[in-house]
Each structure stands twice: as C-alpha cells, then as structure tokens.
Write an enzyme that holds these catalytic residues in place. Structure first.
Site, PDB file in Angstrom:
ATOM      1  N   SER A 255       0.834  -1.192   0.000  1.00  0.00           N
ATOM      2  CA  SER A 255       0.000   0.000   0.000  1.00  0.00           C
ATOM      3  C   SER A 255       0.866   1.239   0.000  1.00  0.00           C
ATOM      4  O   SER A 255       2.049   1.196   0.313  1.00  0.00           O
ATOM      5  CB  SER A 255      -0.891   0.003   1.238  1.00  0.00           C
ATOM      6  OG  SER A 255      -0.062   0.166   2.373  1.00  0.00           O
ATOM      7  N   LYS A 256       0.217   2.337  -0.360  1.00  0.00           N
ATOM      8  CA  LYS A 256       0.909   3.628  -0.449  1.00  0.00           C
ATOM      9  C   LYS A 256       1.554   4.022   0.862  1.00  0.00           C
ATOM     10  O   LYS A 256       2.475   4.801   0.904  1.00  0.00           O
ATOM     11  CB  LYS A 256      -0.100   4.716  -0.814  1.00  0.00           C
ATOM     12  CG  LYS A 256      -0.468   4.751  -2.263  1.00  0.00           C
ATOM     13  CD  LYS A 256      -1.277   5.993  -2.542  1.00  0.00           C
ATOM     14  CE  LYS A 256      -2.001   5.840  -3.870  1.00  0.00           C
ATOM     15  NZ  LYS A 256      -3.070   6.768  -4.046  1.00  0.00           N
ATOM     16  N   ARG A 257       0.988   3.495   1.931  1.00  0.00           N
ATOM     17  CA  ARG A 257       1.464   3.899   3.246  1.00  0.00           C
ATOM     18  C   ARG A 257       2.921   3.454   3.461  1.00  0.00           C
ATOM     19  O   ARG A 257       3.674   4.104   4.168  1.00  0.00           O
ATOM     20  CB  ARG A 257       0.558   3.281   4.319  1.00  0.00           C
ATOM     21  CG  ARG A 257       0.342   4.131   5.543  1.00  0.00           C
ATOM     22  CD  ARG A 257      -1.014   3.836   6.155  1.00  0.00           C
ATOM     23  NE  ARG A 257      -1.114   2.440   6.584  1.00  0.00           N
ATOM     24  CZ  ARG A 257      -0.590   1.981   7.705  1.00  0.00           C
ATOM     25  NH1 ARG A 257       0.069   2.767   8.506  1.00  0.00           N
ATOM     26  NH2 ARG A 257      -0.743   0.714   8.030  1.00  0.00           N
ATOM     27  N   PHE A 258       3.280   2.340   2.845  1.00  0.00           N
ATOM     28  CA  PHE A 258       4.620   1.794   3.070  1.00  0.00           C
ATOM     29  C   PHE A 258       5.592   2.114   1.941  1.00  0.00           C
ATOM     30  O   PHE A 258       6.776   2.261   2.154  1.00  0.00           O
ATOM     31  CB  PHE A 258       4.557   0.275   3.249  1.00  0.00           C
ATOM     32  CG  PHE A 258       3.926  -0.128   4.546  1.00  0.00           C
ATOM     33  CD1 PHE A 258       4.687  -0.175   5.704  1.00  0.00           C
ATOM     34  CD2 PHE A 258       2.581  -0.425   4.619  1.00  0.00           C
ATOM     35  CE1 PHE A 258       4.112  -0.532   6.904  1.00  0.00           C
ATOM     36  CE2 PHE A 258       1.999  -0.781   5.815  1.00  0.00           C
ATOM     37  CZ  PHE A 258       2.754  -0.823   6.959  1.00  0.00           C
ATOM     38  N   SER A 259       5.083   2.166   0.736  1.00  0.00           N
ATOM     39  CA  SER A 259       5.992   2.359  -0.393  1.00  0.00           C
ATOM     40  C   SER A 259       5.301   3.232  -1.423  1.00  0.00           C
ATOM     41  O   SER A 259       4.089   3.385  -1.395  1.00  0.00           O
ATOM     42  CB  SER A 259       6.322   1.036  -1.071  1.00  0.00           C
ATOM     43  OG  SER A 259       6.370  -0.010  -0.165  1.00  0.00           O
TER      44      SER A 259
END
Ligand code: GLU
Length: 509
Positions: A255-259
C-alpha cells in the site's frame, strides 16, 4: 471445432499452433501502479520468450473514473521500462459496437436478461436474504419475467449464471474450482451501450485471440465468471496465470502507506529502468542459480511463467537500491551525467516534486541562479562531480540530494568549522593558511595533485595535525557535517569557487 465468432477471430488459442498472444489491460483510473507494471512485464517477458505478441489494451469503459492523463502515465511508464507492445493501444471506449453485438446475442439466446430491480429494491432483497442468514446474492427476481413490469425501466443486463462448477487450470496455482451457484446472476452491462468490466474483457480477449491471460491474483474470482460468458458465447478459453500479490515487508498487501505505488515515482526518485525491470521480474519469480543482475534481454530468454510462485512476493526497497547501484556501476561517468539531465532541469525550475503520488523531493535543491546554471551546463564540472559522488549514491536523485552543496553552499553555523575538541583560533589559522596556499596556485594548474600538495603543506606549516586542517577546510567547502574530502571537493569546484568558500569561512569563524 466450429466456434462462434470465428469470422472475427481464429480458432482455439494455442491449439492452432499459432503464436502466443497476451495482453496488458490496465484501467486508466490512476497512475500506473508498480504491481500493474510487474503484470505488464510478465506478459512482455512471456511474449518475448515465446516469440509471441504483446498487446496493450486500455480498459476505459468507466468513463467517470478514466482519465487521459492516466492513460498517458501508463504509456510513459511502459515506455520508460522499455516494454514495447506489438499491437494497440486499443481502447475499450472505442469498441462499443463489439460489446453491443455480443450483449444482444446473449439476450436473444436467453442467456442474459434485463433486470428492472432498482437500487432500493436490490438493497431490500439483500437485507431480506441477510436476515434469513442467506448469502446476499441476486435472487433472480427478473430472470423469468413474462413481460417488463409496467412503468419500470430496465436497470441492468444480467447474465443467467448456471448452477454449475467452474474449473480451470491456472499455470501458477494449478487446478482452481468455483461453485457458480453461489454467484447469483451477474450484471454484465448497465445497458447495451454500457457494458461492464467482466464482459468487455471476455469479448476483447476473444476478438484479440488472447491465448494466455496473465494478471494479478486479485482477478482470480473474476475468472470463473468470465469463463461462463466464454462458454455462453462459444468463445475459446484462454489459459490463465494469476500472479502473486505484492506485499509490504510485514506481509500485508502493498500500500501507499509503506511504499511508493506509482511506477513513475521511481523514475522521479532516480531509479534506472533496467534496475526496476530486474527488480520487478523477481517479484514472484527467479531464474535458477543465485545470480541477481539480469538485464531485460536475458530475462526474456530465461523467463518461465510456470516457475512463478503462488505465494505473495515481498517488496524490498533495499534490494531495489542494491540493484540500482549495480546498474549504475556499469555506467561511465559521462553516461550518468547524461542521465542526470532531467534531474538538473527539474532542479533548475526550482522544484523536485513531480506530479502524482510519491513525487518526493528527490533532487530538489535551491537553485542558486547563475552559478547553478553555469555548473549544470559545464560537462567537465559535471563529470568530476559524478566521479566524486557516485560511490555514495543509490539513485540518480541521490547525486543531487547528497551533492547539492557543489552547486550552492548551504547556510551553516560557524561553529561547524571548529572540529570537536578543537579551538576556534586553530581553525582560523588553518583556513587562513589554506586560503593563502590556494591563492598561490596558478588557476590553470589547479589540479587535484596541486591542491593535495598545497593541503599537505598547510598541515605541516600549522603544526602537523591533519584533522585540525582537514575539518575546517572540508566544512568550509561543503557547509556540511558529512561530505567527500576537501581535495576532492576543490578538484570539482575549481580555484575561484573554492577560494571564495574558504574566505567566506574565514569571515565567519
Ligand atoms: N483492467 C483490469 C485492471 O486494471 C485488468 C483486466 C485483466 O487483466 O483482465 O485491473
């Protein structure tokens, strides 16, 4: 075997001995996702390996969410990676006549029907089923209407799902089986002019004679539905390969949250396309042996779809960094200078962040006007700059990020000029001696050797303590706590700018 639609498409995929035909079918509803880029790559590699055809199909039937800018992002992304397509791009928005034809055929044969249930009615039916502890699938109210209900307009076209088991052999997951009686009748179009995803895919895969459907595991549950439509229309069934999800390091779905999930944010951040291709190829697959650096043409010779793992593939950015360094190592300084062109251009415009998600600062630097412009136009300066900075850069953006002090001296605190445990007077004396020594070198002979000799002389003349000279000099030149050594910096900066910085330090220390 006679198959429906044979006038428009040839026989059974693969069975005719014809070439392999695969497609990448992104929906332009967002920037090209890194996972979709991997899907494109697997299709491309498979086609190249098998001497087949790679087709690009833009699935833009959702007019509200599809945007031209995203189509452009997809095309730019594929081009950046070097994944050229052999046919297309086709746009589903331009293929309405085909979908209408097959919708009419299903309606005429009684395999599909108009559904009059309104949203509210469907909601009520759903609630009722749930309250009886039944799965909330469509109950089939409109399946066998003798005539349209008075005064009601059709809301959708539904496919009559037969109560049957659907099985297929996935190249990666083996035998997969679904019980279609659990589906309920599926909406395949809002009306004749507005078909939905599952239906358009089936028509296009057939008309484009797709032999292998290689796509993300998230589509696995669509496959039995698509197979039912193929059967109803007499279309041949392609071979399926559902590739594994991409996971964060903690094994949650990426997800965008991590990468960064947008492919082109990796370009903005200074990754080389060859490294990204190599990295993506290994998200779920690896050739035999432990060699890690595999350029695209070699991957294409080794790629084996059946060898793709079914388990999720962890996205490891450290590995991407490592691969990027490996590819950068093979580039001569001049080539890196060329590759840095767009990064300098962006910095010259005073920004680093591109549009789209993940447009991190990569390369942003305060443009110091004329000096910056002169430097970035000077190939010799840039070549030396690259030679000095390359050992500590993971990405192209790192060159600017780490080395922006070459272009503009940052503001620094005068205390930085004094080494830990050292004296201000000592630092001042060292800088003064250095300024004199540098001024004494002829501008045309300001070579690394000459500068190194001058620095050695200064160390000797000021009492022989290396750190007492090197620290103030280095910080005067870079304005930073960490940087390459002073001789290397001066070799890049040249006499005039080096001297200017040392004198400036003398003023403030
Ligand atoms: N358009 C679909 C998507 O972007 C892919 C369709 C397919 O590969 O069958 O997820």
């Amino acid at each position: 075997m006679y198959m429906k639609g044979m006038s428009e498409r040839s026989a059974i995929p693969g069975a005719s001995g014809g070439a392999v035909r695969v497609r990448f079918a992104p929906s332009p509803t967002g920037p090209l996702h890194i996972g979709s880029a991997r899907t494109a790559l697997f299709n491309w590699l498979f086609a190249r390996r098998r001497g087949g055809v790679f087709i690009l199909r833009i699935e833009d039937t959702d007019a509200a969410r599809s945007k031209e800018e995203f189509e452009k992002d997809i095309i730019d992304g594929l081009s950046w990676l070097g994944l050229g397509w052999d046919e297309g791009p086709f746009r589903q928005s331009e293929r309405g006549a085909h979908y209408r034809k097959y919708l009419e055929e299903l309606l005429a044969k009684g395999d599909a029907y108009y559904c009059y249930c309104t949203k509210e009615e469907l909601e009520a039916q759903r609630e009722a089923l749930l309250s009886q502890g039944l799965p909330p699938r469509y109950g089939g109210r409109c399946r066998s209407l003798a005539a349209p209900p008075e005064g009601q307009a059709p809301q959708a076209i539904r496919f009559k799902v037969p109560a049957t088991k659907v099985e297929f052999n996935d190249m990666i997951r083996g035998k997969v089986s679904f019980d279609a009686s659990l589906f309920g009748d599926i909406v395949i179009a809002k009306n004749l002019a507005a078909p939905l995803y599952n239906f358009t895919v089936v028509v296009d895969d057939a008309l484009m004679e797709i032999t292998h459907v290689i796509r993300g595991e998230d589509h696995l549950s669509n496959t039995p539905k698509q197979i039912l439509f193929q059967r109803a229309l007499g279309f041949a069934e392609p071979i399926y390969a559902h590739i594994p999800l991409i996971l964060n390091a903690d094994r949650s779905k990426m997800s965008k949250r991590f990468s960064d999930t947008a492919l082109l944010s990796y370009r903005r951040r200074g990754y080389l396309p060859a490294a990204v291709v190599n990295f993506l190829a290994f998200l779920g697959w690896h050739p035999k042996g432990d060699r890690e650096v595999w350029p695209a043409d070699e991957l294409a010779k080794a790629f084996d779809l059946a060898g793709v793992q079914a388990a999720g593939a962890v996205f490891d950015e450290q590995k991407l960094n490592w691969l990027n360094r490996e590819y950068m190592k093979t580039m001569p300084d001049e080539e890196i200078v060329r590759a840095l062109g767009p990064f300098f251009a962006r910095a010259r415009l005073g920004g680093g962040a591109g549009q789209g998600s993940g447009g991190s600062a990569g390369g942003a630097m305060p443009s110091s006007g004329k000096l910056f412009a002169e430097r970035t136009d000077d190939p010799e300066f840039l070549r030396k700059f690259v030679a000095v900075e390359r050992s500590r850069a993971d990405t192209l953006a790192d060159f600017l990020e780490h080395g922006k002090f070459f272009f503009a001296l940052p503001d620094y605190d005068a205390a930085l000029l004094v080494p830990q445990g050292g004296l201000r007077e000592e630092a001042r004396a060292a800088l003064a001696a250095a300024a004199d020594a540098l001024a004494g070198i002829d501008g045309r002979e300001f070579t690394r050797e000459a500068v190194a000799a001058a620095v050695t002389d200064v160390i000797t003349a000021t009492g022989g303590k290396r750190g007492a000279v090197l620290w103030p000099l280095r910080t005067a030149l870079s304005g930073l706590r960490a940087s390459p050594g002073p001789v290397e910096i001066m070799d890049v900066l040249g006499k005039e700018e080096s001297l200017r910085r040392v004198r400036k330090a003398l003023d403030v220390v």
